[in-house]
Motif scaffolding. Structure first.
Motif, PDB file in Angstrom:
ATOM      1  N   GLN A  36      -0.637  -2.050 -10.025  1.00  0.00           N
ATOM      2  CA  GLN A  36      -1.666  -1.366  -9.250  1.00  0.00           C
ATOM      3  C   GLN A  36      -2.993  -2.093  -9.420  1.00  0.00           C
ATOM      4  O   GLN A  36      -3.415  -2.386 -10.535  1.00  0.00           O
ATOM      5  CB  GLN A  36      -1.807   0.084  -9.691  1.00  0.00           C
ATOM      6  CG  GLN A  36      -2.765   0.878  -8.824  1.00  0.00           C
ATOM      7  CD  GLN A  36      -2.750   2.365  -9.129  1.00  0.00           C
ATOM      8  OE1 GLN A  36      -1.714   2.918  -9.477  1.00  0.00           O
ATOM      9  NE2 GLN A  36      -3.891   2.996  -8.994  1.00  0.00           N
ATOM     10  N   TYR A  93      -1.056  -2.251  -4.500  1.00  0.00           N
ATOM     11  CA  TYR A  93      -0.316  -2.950  -5.540  1.00  0.00           C
ATOM     12  C   TYR A  93      -0.217  -4.430  -5.210  1.00  0.00           C
ATOM     13  O   TYR A  93      -0.141  -4.817  -4.043  1.00  0.00           O
ATOM     14  CB  TYR A  93       1.108  -2.399  -5.660  1.00  0.00           C
ATOM     15  CG  TYR A  93       1.190  -0.962  -6.099  1.00  0.00           C
ATOM     16  CD1 TYR A  93       1.166   0.065  -5.157  1.00  0.00           C
ATOM     17  CD2 TYR A  93       1.293  -0.619  -7.431  1.00  0.00           C
ATOM     18  CE1 TYR A  93       1.232   1.388  -5.547  1.00  0.00           C
ATOM     19  CE2 TYR A  93       1.370   0.698  -7.830  1.00  0.00           C
ATOM     20  CZ  TYR A  93       1.334   1.704  -6.887  1.00  0.00           C
ATOM     21  OH  TYR A  93       1.402   3.014  -7.272  1.00  0.00           O
ATOM     22  N   GLU A  98       0.839  -1.184   0.000  1.00  0.00           N
ATOM     23  CA  GLU A  98       0.000   0.000   0.000  1.00  0.00           C
ATOM     24  C   GLU A  98       0.878   1.239   0.000  1.00  0.00           C
ATOM     25  O   GLU A  98       1.855   1.326   0.721  1.00  0.00           O
ATOM     26  CB  GLU A  98      -0.902   0.000   1.233  1.00  0.00           C
ATOM     27  CG  GLU A  98      -1.888   1.120   1.249  1.00  0.00           C
ATOM     28  CD  GLU A  98      -2.882   0.953   2.379  1.00  0.00           C
ATOM     29  OE1 GLU A  98      -3.792   1.794   2.466  1.00  0.00           O
ATOM     30  OE2 GLU A  98      -2.762   0.015   3.168  1.00  0.00           O
ATOM     31  N   THR A 156      -7.407   1.925  -5.990  1.00  0.00           N
ATOM     32  CA  THR A 156      -7.151   3.175  -5.260  1.00  0.00           C
ATOM     33  C   THR A 156      -8.292   3.404  -4.271  1.00  0.00           C
ATOM     34  O   THR A 156      -9.095   4.331  -4.433  1.00  0.00           O
ATOM     35  CB  THR A 156      -7.027   4.369  -6.223  1.00  0.00           C
ATOM     36  OG1 THR A 156      -8.214   4.438  -7.029  1.00  0.00           O
ATOM     37  CG2 THR A 156      -5.806   4.267  -7.109  1.00  0.00           C
ATOM     38  N   ARG A 215      -3.001   3.832  -2.919  1.00  0.00           N
ATOM     39  CA  ARG A 215      -2.872   2.954  -4.078  1.00  0.00           C
ATOM     40  C   ARG A 215      -2.413   1.592  -3.583  1.00  0.00           C
ATOM     41  O   ARG A 215      -1.447   1.490  -2.834  1.00  0.00           O
ATOM     42  CB  ARG A 215      -1.876   3.539  -5.084  1.00  0.00           C
ATOM     43  CG  ARG A 215      -2.337   4.860  -5.676  1.00  0.00           C
ATOM     44  CD  ARG A 215      -1.332   5.411  -6.679  1.00  0.00           C
ATOM     45  NE  ARG A 215      -0.061   5.768  -6.088  1.00  0.00           N
ATOM     46  CZ  ARG A 215       0.214   6.945  -5.498  1.00  0.00           C
ATOM     47  NH1 ARG A 215      -0.728   7.867  -5.414  1.00  0.00           N
ATOM     48  NH2 ARG A 215       1.400   7.196  -4.998  1.00  0.00           N
TER      49      ARG A 215
END
Length: 198
Positions: A25, A14, A2, A28, A12
């Motif tokens: 990613q 990942y 994060e 969000t 975001r």
């Protein structure tokens, strides 16, 4: 993984490639807490906005690029409490005032119960007894029925309150409580005997 560098922008999330470590990613989401991986998705509880103290949505985030799936949660699930616990398809929310709420991952509230015991930690679950067990920093244990939230029994505090909520470990019917502030102590409970007595 994060990335939360700026509190005014969404975080975001990942996924890292197991082979190369390269990030991808996957979402969000707004402020909240990521819970666990389930059936290939990461479950994330969202708070909605920075001024909200309630969880508003449950997001299912896919590491393979599929669109996120959003489930609306019932109102009143405070984020100012113990970290929510996911067991199977049920989320357990524990408030500082001792109220425990069970909500499905489909967003349905199953029950909400006032235990009468404040400052409980995260629950452990017994499939054999169909029960939740929670404890305070003073080593007091509370049992709840997973079906309806009924409280079949409450233990007594074992020491002066203070510190963080106790840590619980369940092996069969043996419940171990590790608690204490200045001194760490441990106690064992045979939940089969307590259940029969209660």
């Amino acid at each position: 993984m994060e990335d939360r560098a700026d509190p005014d922008t969404p975080s975001r999330l990942y996924a890292l490639s197991p082979a190369t470590g390269a990030p991808r990613q996957i979402g969000t989401p707004d402020a909240g807490v990521s819970l666990a991986e389930r059936s290939g998705d990461l479950l994330h509880l969202e708070q909605g906005d920075h001024d909200s103290f309630d969880y508003t949505d449950l997001l299912f985030l896919s590491p393979d690029g599929r669109p996120a799936r959003r489930v609306k949660l019932p109102e009143g699930l405070s984020a100012q409490q113990t970290r929510p616990t996911l067991v199977g398809d049920t989320l357990y929310f524990v408030r500082q005032n001792g109220e425990v709420t069970a909500v499905t991952t489909a967003g349905k509230r199953l029950w909400s119960e006032a235990t009468g015991v404040e400052w409980l930690g995260s629950p452990v679950v017994s499939g054999r007894r169909n029960a939740l067990y929670l404890a305070t920093a003073a080593g007091r244990v509370v049992a709840l029925d997973r079906e309806d939230g009924r409280v079949p029994w409450r233990g007594k505090a074992r020491t002066d309150p203070g510190g963080v909520p106790a840590e619980l470990t369940l092996s069969g019917d043996a419940l171990t409580t590790v608690y204490g502030y200045d001194t760490v102590e441990a106690a064992g409970t045979d939940v089969s005997r307590v259940s029969r007595a209660g």
